[in-house]
Design a protein around this motif. Sequence first.
Motif, PDB file in Angstrom:
ATOM      1  N   GLU A 119     -10.219  -0.807   3.809  1.00 16.55           N
ATOM      2  CA  GLU A 119     -10.066   0.456   3.077  1.00 16.55           C
ATOM      3  C   GLU A 119     -10.836   0.489   1.759  1.00 16.55           C
ATOM      4  O   GLU A 119     -10.984   1.541   1.164  1.00 16.55           O
ATOM      5  CB  GLU A 119      -8.588   0.741   2.793  1.00 16.55           C
TER       6      GLU A 119
ATOM      7  N   GLY B  78       1.357   6.579  -6.824  1.00 14.44           N
ATOM      8  CA  GLY B  78       0.052   6.951  -7.374  1.00 14.44           C
ATOM      9  C   GLY B  78      -0.508   5.911  -8.324  1.00 14.44           C
ATOM     10  O   GLY B  78      -1.230   6.239  -9.270  1.00 14.44           O
TER      11      GLY B  78
ATOM     12  N   VAL C  82       0.840  -1.203   0.000  1.00 18.71           N
ATOM     13  CA  VAL C  82       0.000   0.000   0.000  1.00 18.71           C
ATOM     14  C   VAL C  82       0.871   1.247   0.000  1.00 18.71           C
ATOM     15  O   VAL C  82       0.655   2.190  -0.778  1.00 18.71           O
ATOM     16  CB  VAL C  82      -0.943  -0.003   1.223  1.00 18.71           C
ATOM     17  N   SER C  83       1.917   1.243   0.853  1.00 23.11           N
ATOM     18  CA  SER C  83       2.712   2.468   0.945  1.00 23.11           C
ATOM     19  C   SER C  83       3.482   2.716  -0.354  1.00 23.11           C
ATOM     20  O   SER C  83       3.621   3.859  -0.794  1.00 23.11           O
ATOM     21  CB  SER C  83       3.641   2.419   2.154  1.00 23.11           C
ATOM     22  N   GLU C  84       3.940   1.635  -1.009  1.00 27.80           N
ATOM     23  CA  GLU C  84       4.643   1.829  -2.277  1.00 27.80           C
ATOM     24  C   GLU C  84       3.694   2.349  -3.359  1.00 27.80           C
ATOM     25  O   GLU C  84       4.043   3.238  -4.139  1.00 27.80           O
ATOM     26  CB  GLU C  84       5.269   0.514  -2.759  1.00 27.80           C
ATOM     27  N   SER C  85       2.489   1.775  -3.412  1.00 27.82           N
ATOM     28  CA  SER C  85       1.556   2.187  -4.467  1.00 27.82           C
ATOM     29  C   SER C  85       1.125   3.629  -4.243  1.00 27.82           C
ATOM     30  O   SER C  85       0.922   4.382  -5.186  1.00 27.82           O
ATOM     31  CB  SER C  85       0.358   1.244  -4.514  1.00 27.82           C
ATOM     32  N   LYS C  86       0.988   4.029  -2.984  1.00 31.73           N
ATOM     33  CA  LYS C  86       0.633   5.429  -2.673  1.00 31.73           C
ATOM     34  C   LYS C  86       1.701   6.364  -3.168  1.00 31.73           C
ATOM     35  O   LYS C  86       1.415   7.412  -3.751  1.00 31.73           O
ATOM     36  CB  LYS C  86       0.505   5.592  -1.167  1.00 31.73           C
ATOM     37  N   ARG C  87       2.945   5.988  -2.899  1.00 33.88           N
ATOM     38  CA  ARG C  87       4.057   6.857  -3.266  1.00 33.88           C
ATOM     39  C   ARG C  87       4.074   7.089  -4.773  1.00 33.88           C
ATOM     40  O   ARG C  87       4.417   8.153  -5.254  1.00 33.88           O
ATOM     41  CB  ARG C  87       5.360   6.203  -2.815  1.00 33.88           C
TER      42      ARG C  87
ATOM     43  N   ASP D 239     -10.447   4.106   0.111  1.00 28.84           N
ATOM     44  CA  ASP D 239      -9.142   4.713  -0.131  1.00 28.84           C
ATOM     45  C   ASP D 239      -9.019   4.923  -1.638  1.00 28.84           C
ATOM     46  O   ASP D 239      -9.483   4.124  -2.440  1.00 28.84           O
ATOM     47  CB  ASP D 239      -8.058   3.765   0.371  1.00 28.84           C
ATOM     48  N   GLU D 240      -8.343   6.002  -1.998  1.00 27.24           N
ATOM     49  CA  GLU D 240      -8.281   6.410  -3.394  1.00 27.24           C
ATOM     50  C   GLU D 240      -7.735   5.316  -4.316  1.00 27.24           C
ATOM     51  O   GLU D 240      -8.196   5.140  -5.440  1.00 27.24           O
ATOM     52  CB  GLU D 240      -7.379   7.648  -3.455  1.00 27.24           C
ATOM     53  N   LEU D 241      -6.727   4.577  -3.835  1.00 24.21           N
ATOM     54  CA  LEU D 241      -5.980   3.689  -4.742  1.00 24.21           C
ATOM     55  C   LEU D 241      -6.194   2.203  -4.515  1.00 24.21           C
ATOM     56  O   LEU D 241      -5.650   1.375  -5.227  1.00 24.21           O
ATOM     57  CB  LEU D 241      -4.484   3.985  -4.635  1.00 24.21           C
ATOM     58  N   GLN D 242      -6.955   1.826  -3.479  1.00 25.60           N
ATOM     59  CA  GLN D 242      -7.099   0.400  -3.206  1.00 25.60           C
ATOM     60  C   GLN D 242      -8.427  -0.142  -3.707  1.00 25.60           C
ATOM     61  O   GLN D 242      -9.476   0.441  -3.454  1.00 25.60           O
ATOM     62  CB  GLN D 242      -6.967   0.141  -1.697  1.00 25.60           C
TER      63      GLN D 242
END
Lengths: 289, 355, 384
Positions: C127, C114, C107-112, C133-136
Motif C-alpha cells: 500500500e 485519521g 491499519v484499520s485503527e489508524s484509518k478510523r 494509501d493515504e495514511l500508510q
Amino acid sequence: MQLAVNIAVLAAIYALVSCGYVLIYRTSRVLNLAHGELMMLGAYGLFTTASLFAGYPLLAIATSALLALIVGVLVYVLLMRHMAGEAVLAAVLTTIALGILLRGTIILFWTAQAQHPIRALGLTNQSIAIGDAKISAVGLTLIVVTACVYAGLYAFLRYTAWGIRMRAAGQNPLLAAQRGIGLHRIYALAWGLATFTAGLAGMLVACDSALDQTMATIGLKAFPAALVGGLDSLLGALLGSLIVSASEVLIIYYVDPLLSEVVPFIVLLAMLVVRPWGLLGTREELDRV
Amino acid sequence: MSQPRSSGYLRTRYAQDWMLLETRTQRVGFALFAACALALPFFAGAFHLDIANQVLLASIGAVALMLLTGYAGQISLGHAGLLAAGAFTTGILFKEFAAPFWVTLPAAAAVGAALGVIFGLPSLRLRGLYLAVSTLALHFIVIYLGSEYESKRGFSTGVVIDPPRLGSWTLTDARAWYFVLLAAATATVLFSLNLMRSRTGRAWRAIHGRETVAGALGISVQRAKLSAFVVSSTLTAVAGCLFAYYRGFVSAEAFSLFLTIQYVAMVIIGGLGSILGALLGAVFVVLFPYGIEAAMKATALADRLSSLIFAVNYAAFGLVMILFLVFEPKGLVGIWQRVQAWFLLWPFKQKPVGK
Amino acid sequence: MKRTLLLGLLTTWVSCANAQDAYVIGLSGALTGPNAGVYAPVVEGIKLYVDHLNGKGGVNGRQIRLLIQDNSGEPSKAAADAKRFLSQDNVIMVVNTSLSSTYAPMVSESKRAGVPLLFAGAVCPKEVYPPADELQFCTTAFTPGYDTRMAFTVIKEMAKEPVRIGFAAMAIPISRAEMDYAASVAKQMNMTPVETQISPPPAPDYTPFATKLKDANPNWIYSWSPWISEVRTFEALRRIGWQGPYVTIAHIPAEEELVRLKDPNFIVFGANALFQDNQPGHRDIREAAKNAKLSYSVEQMAEGWIAGMAIEQALKNSGWPPAPEKLVKSMNDLKVDLKGLRDGGIEWTKDNHFRAKQSYRVYRWDPAKQAIVRVKDWTEIGAK
C-alpha cells in the motif's frame, strides 16, 4: 543416505528432549510444559560459562551441565513440591507459568539477540563425511550423547538403589512411601535429571545452529515423540522419536515441507486412535481434572 | 445457586428451588451490579471500553471452557483452535460469498458444533493428558488449514472483515459493541447456569465425579461427553465469530497456543467448577497485564528499566500466575467464598464446614 | 465481576497521559516472543535517535514523547495497542515494528482515527507504493518485489553458466508469496527454478530442508525471509556440502553475521550501507551510541535511526501545535537526507509513500583480505 543421517540427527534431538518429559511424567505424573524453556536456559547457561571460562571449553560444558542439574532440583524444591495433591491441570499450568517466567527472565538477562555458544567455546562445527552423506560434528556428538544418556538412564534405573526407588515411586507412590522411600527426594532427583538432559539438548542444538527465543518452541516439538512412544517408557520415547523424525524427514523430502509442522501431530493422532497409551506405555487409569 | 445459607433462609415452595437469585441481598447486589454494567460505557473512555469489551469476549470463551473442563471434567487444549474455526468460518464466508453476519454467525456455530463432535471423539477413548494432547493436535490442524487459506488466497496480512451491518446501520461504535457483547455474555451465562441445573448438566457433573458410577446410574457416558464437547465448541466458535467482527480481521497468528493457555489460566485461576469463577478468571487474565504495567509505572520502575520493561512485564505475568496456583489453588472463587463466609459468620471466627 | 473490573479501570486511569507540551508518538513492536530478535534492535534504534534528539532540544523546541508498547508479534495485542494510543494517549503518529500479521488491525485503527501509520523495520506493505494509501508510510530497507528484482540483477551479473535457481522461504504468507514472485521472474529471465523449500518458523534442524534443496541440484540459491531461516538454511546447506553462491537480503544482523560465517559465496544485498562504509550517518550513530546503554550492538541501529530521521523531519515541517492532519500533509511532501546511510534519501509524495528510488549495495566476505568487501555499489531498482 543423507536422509538416513538426517533422520538420525533429528531423532537424537527429539529423543534427548523427550526423555525429560518421560522421566518427570513417569515418576511424578506431571507433564512439564516448561521443558523447552529449561532447554533454552541450559543453552544460555553454556553461553555464559563459555564466556566466563574462555579457553576451557570442557570446564564450561561441565559447569553448565551441573548448573542445569541444580536448576532442575531447585524447580522442584521451590515450586513443584507445593503442587503435590493439586489437580493435574493445575500442575501443568504451573509449569506453563514457569515457562513464561523463564522466557521473560532470559530476555532480561541475555536480550533477544541470537547467540552462538559454539563460538564462545572457541570450537568450530566441521562436517564429517559418512559415505556419500555429511554430518556436522555437533550432530554426531548429539547422537553419541543421546545414546550415552539413554544407556546411562537405563543402567541407573535398572541397577542402582536410587533408580529402583525412582521406579517404585512411579509405580505406586503410596506403597513406596510406606517402604520408607522419601518421595520428595526422588521427585527432586527426577526433575534434576530431566532438566540436565534438557540442558544438554539445548546446548547441543544451540551449538549446531544458534541460540535465540525460538528454542523454547523446539521443546514442544519433541512432545509428540514422547507421547507416540508412551509417556512413561524411555525405550518408547526413543522409538517414538525415530518414528516421528522419520516421518517428518521423509514427508519434507517426498511430499511437502509445509506439512512438517503438522506431521508429528498427525502421527500422534493416529497413535491415539490405535493405542492411546503409546507404543510401549503402560495401560493405566489416567487421571482427570 | 443452591449453596446452603447459614441461617434465616428456608425454601418453602418448590418454585424457590428454581430461582437463580434467592435472597433479597442477592437481588439487590445483582441489581447494583447490573446498573454498574449498564452505566459503564457512559463513563469509560474509548480505551477502557475496549478493555471492557475484551473482558466480555473472553468471558464467553471462558464460560464455554468452564462447561467442558470445570463441569464435565474433560481437558481441552484446542480452545484457540475452536476460536480460530469460528473466526475463519466468518472470514471465509465474508470474503468468498460476502455473507452478512446473520449467515456467518449460525454458520460459525454449526462449524463449532461439528468440530465439537470431532474434538470430542478422542474423549470416548482417552482421558486426562492424552485427551488434552489429542485436542492440541486438532488445534494445529485447524491453524494449518486457516493459514493455508490465507496464503492460497493472498491475504498475507490477514483477512479483513467489514463490521456487521443491519440495513443501513453498521456496528462500529465501541459503545454499541459493548452492549452487544454484554448481551451475548449475559445470554451465555444464563444458558450455562440453566444448563447446569438440567438433566444434561447433572450428567456432566456425574461423569466428572466418576464415570463408572455415572454409567451405573443410567447415564450414557458417551452421549454426555460428546454433548459437553458440542455445547462448549459451539459457544466457543460463536465467540470466535464475534472476535472476528470486533477486531475486523482474522489471521492464523492471532490464535496461538498462548491464547489457549490464557483461557485455561482463566478457568483455573477463576476456580474450576463455577460459572462465577470463569467470569472472575476472564476479568483477571485480561486486566492483569494492564495492572502490572500500571504498577510498574506507579513504582517508577518503568523509567529505570526502560528498554527491559516488557521482559519484566512478561516475567511478572508468569510469576503472579505461579504464586496464584501455589497459594490459592481454589482460585478467585475460593477467595470470594471465604469473604462471603467471613461476613456470614461474623462476629464468630470459624471455618465453614465442608468448604 | 464488574467490581473488580471497575477497580482495575481506576488503577489504569491514574496513568492517563497529559503531555500537551510534546509531540506524542506511539510505537507497537515485537519486543518479546520468538521474533523479538529481529524487531527489538530497530525499536532500540528509534529510541536512541529520539533520546539523542530530545537531548539536543527536540523538534521545533518541543520534546518528542515516544510511547512504546510490546505486542509480541500478536495481532490482538497490536490492535489493543493501537486503540490505546489513539483513544487514550492521543498520539499523532503510530509506528509499527512487528510481523506482517499485525498490520491489518493497526491499519484499520489508524484509518478510523485519521492518524498516519509508519512501518519502520517491518517489511513495507504494497500500500505504500504508488498509488499510495493515504495514511500508510514506510522507511524499512527491505521490501517485497524490489528485493527480488535486485537479487536477480546480482545473479544475472555474476552467473557465468545457465542458472538453475533454488529458493528458501519461511512458512509465513509474505515470504511464500515473494518466492512465488521470484519463480516467475526467474522464468522471464530464462533461469530454471528448480525447487522451493519452505521451513517452519523455528525448526530444530534445517538439514532436512537443505537436503531437498541440494538434491534438486541448483547452482544458485536465493532466500527472502526473516534472517533466522535465511542463515540457518544456508549453514545447513554448507554442512551437507553444497558450495554454490547463496544470495539473500541483508537484514539487521547482516554485518556481524558476514564476519561470523566468513564465506565468500554468501552474498547479501541491502538498501542500508553497512557500518564499514563509515558514512557521516554512521559516525553520528556511533557518537550517539557512546552515551547510551544499548542492549544490541551499534551495527544494528541503522534501521531505527533512519526511521527516527524521517520522523524528525516530518514533525519539523508540520510545525506546532501538533495535529495528525498537519503531519499527514507534511509527510506527503517530505525529503530526508540520510547522510550516506542509503543511496539518496527518503522522498515521500502524495502518490508515493515508499521512496523515489530504491538502491542496493552488495557485500560479501573476502577470505584474502579477511574483511567484508563491497561487490557492487549502489544499484537502482525500478518500480517494475
